[in-house]
Design an enzyme around this catalytic site. Structure first.
Site, short mmCIF file in Angstrom:
data_model
loop_
_atom_site.label_atom_id
_atom_site.label_comp_id
_atom_site.label_asym_id
_atom_site.label_seq_id
_atom_site.Cartn_x
_atom_site.Cartn_y
_atom_site.Cartn_z
N HIS A 73 -21.21 3.94 6.06
CA HIS A 73 -20.99 2.54 5.56
C HIS A 73 -19.58 2.17 5.61
O HIS A 73 -19.50 1.10 6.27
CB HIS A 73 -21.22 2.25 3.94
CG HIS A 73 -21.10 1.39 3.35
ND1 HIS A 73 -21.71 0.32 3.05
CD2 HIS A 73 -19.68 0.89 2.71
CE1 HIS A 73 -21.24 -0.81 2.50
NE2 HIS A 73 -19.71 -0.55 2.36
N GLU A 74 -18.47 3.09 5.32
CA GLU A 74 -17.14 2.57 5.46
C GLU A 74 -16.85 2.55 6.87
O GLU A 74 -16.02 1.43 7.22
CB GLU A 74 -16.53 3.66 4.94
CG GLU A 74 -16.66 3.95 3.22
CD GLU A 74 -16.47 2.71 2.64
OE1 GLU A 74 -17.11 2.38 1.52
OE2 GLU A 74 -15.60 1.71 2.95
N HIS A 113 -17.24 -0.98 8.14
CA HIS A 113 -15.96 -1.74 7.83
C HIS A 113 -14.99 -1.53 8.79
O HIS A 113 -14.34 -2.53 9.18
CB HIS A 113 -15.43 -1.57 6.29
CG HIS A 113 -16.15 -1.80 5.16
ND1 HIS A 113 -16.87 -3.10 5.11
CD2 HIS A 113 -16.75 -1.18 4.11
CE1 HIS A 113 -17.51 -3.12 3.82
NE2 HIS A 113 -17.31 -2.12 3.33
N HIS A 146 -19.75 -6.59 3.88
CA HIS A 146 -20.91 -6.17 2.99
C HIS A 146 -22.26 -7.29 3.11
O HIS A 146 -21.94 -8.24 3.51
CB HIS A 146 -20.80 -6.26 1.43
CG HIS A 146 -19.86 -4.99 1.09
ND1 HIS A 146 -19.02 -4.89 0.20
CD2 HIS A 146 -19.77 -3.67 1.73
CE1 HIS A 146 -18.36 -3.93 -0.11
NE2 HIS A 146 -18.96 -2.97 1.07
#
Lengths: 100, 494
Positions: free
Chosen positions: B124-125, B128, B134
């Site tokens: 997930h990170e 970014h 998100h």
């Protein structure tokens, strides 16, 4: 200052309005510092800030995929207790909303 | 999916584990393996490639930290906030931080087991780090709340659309798709490269050799005292006897710097008479940094320089660099400038080498930031009680300097910028506001570690970095053009 009480230590799990406000500000649903000003104002101004708060909760509920009620209900508290990423969900503009 | 706006300009990205902030509870080798797998999730879905390097200068640096760790996103102990990452950019851009207080699991866990899958959170990170924000799609990897990880994880469609929208799908070679394909074992091809080198950068032991073969010179390396009237035949030996034993330091230097020290090598060769050998290998003493350069040496080149600070003072533009500043009025640049800053603001320190930031306050006083100190001037006169430390303004003790300061016309608030963070300053209270610092990514396009910022007469905001500047769109909170414009042509009329 009064000694810390056990309940204070559990504030992370007891979700009150202040905790919700911090949560909404941390993750980009509410502009930081906006509500302090709201508290100072009287009459319909304060009312409109209440609206902002409610709108922010609705936005959070919509983003998190739970029923949109505008209230700090059980589902919302459950969502706020979940583990998550620290980045805001919405990038607020610095020059954002002008204070009314 | 949602794109934040920043993206990497190149697709062959590098990543590394921070050399300082490593996980306190995890095996480092296994952690790197999990992180590599998390990056591979994105590599399989796009043109991106990820190469691990051993450097804190990698595009994506992964750290494990606790509580307040120097950026605008403090951790909170176990639970709730697990990690965060920065959008693409220089410096801290792309980096991912994980809360070291979490119970990280490196292996897929059973549902009844406590702990957080590092693979799931890292994947997930890294979304970014690549520029994705998100997503509100439940089940998407970029959904902000932790959802655990399914075995045989495949990147969900929403995320795949997002990353391919930014970097394009992975280019597959047809033959590679055929599972039955076995590359024919071709013998390695040997390539002989013929190079004709006439460079002067030959190992210096040949240096003597070349002298011997090409010139009838009287130097005899075997016996420097006794000149040699007949050239000796070329001989190879590792070190000429009259030289000190090379140490790694001298060897390196001698190879790289030798041409400058052996004037007879290269373009000056062979016509110059030779210097006497014994002391030509003695390194020249470098001036120690504490020795001040001669004044004239640090006058900046008006048409070829970056700026330390830019400010509009009494309607005139002041540009600061090193110990000097230019002044630009409605008629253009004042002649005779640049002049020394201290000639106009004599209250600045005597050994001033540069200023970090300058701005004119709403009360028309002029603030100079130099290192950790603030010098406040009423016109040209230092206000009593100054300089004061940055902490006096409510800035953190750890802050070493301010990069830039301005009163932003959009909301008439004062902002201070430093590194990856910025603060809003309350002029009435004389302190920065409590819910700062925030991350510089709010000012899209300017990156981190800017040189200066100021509000010009046209009411526009201009950010400076290096020898260029950006015009900033205050409403959209982003630079008007990705590419910088050169500062010298616009501001100095070069």
């Amino acid at each position: 200052a009064p000694a810390r009480t056990r309940t204070a230590r559990n504030t992370k799990h007891n979700i009150n309005e202040k905790t919700v406000k911090n949560y909404l500000e941390t993750f980009g649903y509410l502009e930081k510092g906006q509500l302090e000003v709201g508290n100072l104002l009287m009459g319909d101004m304060a009312q409109s800030y209440e609206d902002d708060f409610r709108i922010a909760i609705k936005t959070l509920q919509q983003f998190g995929g739970i029923p949109v009620t505008g209230e700090i209900d059980a589902a919302t508290k459950q969502l706020m207790r979940q583990r998550r990423c620290g980045r805001p969900d919405r990038e607020l503009h610095e020059g954002g909303r002008h204070k009314r | 999916f949602a794109k934040q706006g920043e993206m990497w300009k190149h697709t062959n990205l590098t990543w590394s584990m921070s050399s300082r902030l490593i996980p306190s509870q995890l095996n480092l080798h296994e952690t790197r393996h999990v992180l590599a797998r998390a990056l591979d999730v994105w590599e399989q879905a796009s043109r991106l490639t990820f190469t691990e390097v051993n450097s804190d200068e990698a595009d994506i640096v992964v750290s494990f930290a606790r509580r307040n760790h120097g950026d605008a996103y403090p951790f909170d102990g176990r639970g709730s906030i697990l990690a965060h990452a920065f959008f693409p950019g220089s410096g801290r851009g792309g980096d991912a931080h994980f809360d070291d207080d979490e119970l990280w699991l490196l292996q897929p866990k059973n549902d009844d087991e406590e702990g957080t899958s590092l693979f799931a959170v890292a994947a997930h990170e890294f979304g970014h780090s690549l520029g994705l924000s998100h997503s509100s799609v439940k089940g998407a990897l970029m959904f902000p709340w932790y959802q655990g990880i399914q075995p045989n994880f495949v990147l969900p469609e929403d995320d795949r659309h997002g990353i391919q929208d930014m970097y394009g799908p992975k280019v597959k070679k047809k033959w590679a798709d055929n599972p039955n394909y076995r590359p024919i074992q071709t013998p390695p091809t040997t390539t002989t490269t013929t190079t004709t080198t006439t460079t002067t950068r030959r190992p210096y032991i040949h240096y003597h050799d070349r002298h011997h073969t090409n010139h009838r010179h009287d130097y005899n390396p075997r016996n420097p005292e006794k000149p040699n009237y007949y050239p000796t035949p070329p001989t190879y030996y590792p070190i000429p006897p009259h030289h000190p034993r090379p140490t790694p330091e001298t060897t390196t230097r001698s190879v790289t710097n030798r041409p400058a020290r052996y004037p007879n090598v290269g373009h000056e060769y062979p016509s110059h008479p030779r210097p006497n050998y014994p002391n030509h290998n003695v390194p020249k003493a470098k001036p120690s940094p504490t020795v001040r350069p001669t004044p004239s040496s640090d006058i900046p080149d008006t048409c070829n320089t970056s700026y330390d600070a830019v400010a509009l003072i009494r309607g005139e533009l002041f540009i600061f660099k090193n110990r000097y500043h230019w002044r630009i009025g409605s008629q253009g640049r004042y002649p005779q400038y640049p002049i020394e800053i201290s000639r106009m603001w004599s209250g600045l320190p005597k050994d001033l080498t540069h200023v970090d930031a300058v701005y004119e306050r709403p009360d028309k006083k002029i603030a100079f930031f130099v290192g950790r100190k603030l010098y406040l001037f009423d016109s040209q006169y230092l206000v009593r009680g100054y300089p004061k430390p940055l902490t006096h303004l409510g800035l953190p003790e750890s802050l070493e300097k301010i990069d830039a300061a301005m009163v932003w016309g959009h909301n008439d608030k004062t902002y201070f910028y430093s590194g990856t963070m910025y603060w809003k300053f309350d002029e009435e209270e004389g302190r920065v506001e409590l819910d700062y610092p925030r991350d510089m990514s709010m000012w899209k396009g300017v990156g981190y570690n800017i040189d200066s910022v100021f509000q010009w007469r046209d009411g526009k905001t201009y950010f400076f970095k290096g020898k260029g500047f950006w015009k900033f769109n205050d409403l959209h909170m982003r630079v008007e053009h990705e590419r910088q414009l050169p500062s010298a042509t616009f501001w100095m009329k070069c």
